[in-house]
Write an enzyme that holds these catalytic residues in place. Sequence first.
Site: not given
Length: 369
Positions: A14, A16, A201, A204, A282
Amino acid sequence: MTRPVHTLPKAHLHLHFTGSMRLATLEEMAASHGVRLPRALIENWPPDLGDAEVRGWFRFQRLYDAARACVRGEADMRRIVDEAAADDAAEGSGWLELQVDPTSYAPFVGGLTPALEIVLDEARAAGERHGIGVGIVVAASRTRHPLDARTLARLAAHHAGDGPGQVVGFGLSNDERRGDTADFAHAFRIAANAGLASVPHGGELLGAGHVEQVLDELHPDRIGHGVRSVENPAVLEHVVANDVTLEVCPGSNVALGVYHAPGEVPLRTLADAGARIALGADDPLLFGSRLADQYEIARTAHGFDDEALAGLARGSIEGSRAPESVRQRLLAGVDRWLETPEASDGTEVTEGRAATGAREGSAVEPAAR
Ligand SMILES: [Zn+2]
């Protein structure tokens, strides 16, 4: 008496594209393109995103967009992939699945296809340079039309493979509160038919109900975050029963105000329920913590001992789309990590041993279709 987490072989599932950037790299890109970065992004880094959930997300999105606006062409794109691979390898990651939505970069390189091709080409090359396998997850955005997600799914399917420099998964990112999850099901079917992992996703910013929706509509192999499945034991059971890996990113959760402190992230609850967990960073550019830091959080804020940390590393490897030979090598590396004597403090391991650990974790495989 602990072993250093940066020599623990692991996979990173995970991360980006823009969010992986080093701050110094972003500042250099901004300067070279004459872009002024928001002060909130560069002063007192990492930026304070606020503790209110909604405000945190919008601040995050504004700063992320500002960073993305500095990425203007092939050289910038290649540099991001190269540094992401280098930084991951330095933290014991032997397999990285880097998530990219090529849409923003397409105008600078002549379209979606060249944008993705550049990323794939550099993923293969950078992986070989740094001793790590790099696969790509193509991610659609909830804020755009679901038909746009289908276009990206078809593009991802065209480049599907199970090795470095290939598309290994299809994701769905951006504000969970936007769009209707069911509208993206068609795109995920296109991706699944091509053999891609389904890695949206969910859970969250929204709670267990959202996780359930994602499970029902998108049939995920993994869920980005999914931490709030703990809010409904039946949903968490569903996650475990469906063998879904949760990409848990404690640093991200705290920075965005989903939880107020690292110790509040329900890592222990998820692990005790039998969920397979893959820790992820992330967006280190905005949250200020990288992959190994997440393992440190598990150790210091949740009391995970080395055996439990090794379990998290195994979860990341088993939840990955790394080729079987890479998985076996990394898993064997985890066992060897546990067999090494504990250091009396985290700094006593010699450079030589750290380098050996990194090599054990490395995972370069010839590209295979
Ligand atoms: Zn994410």
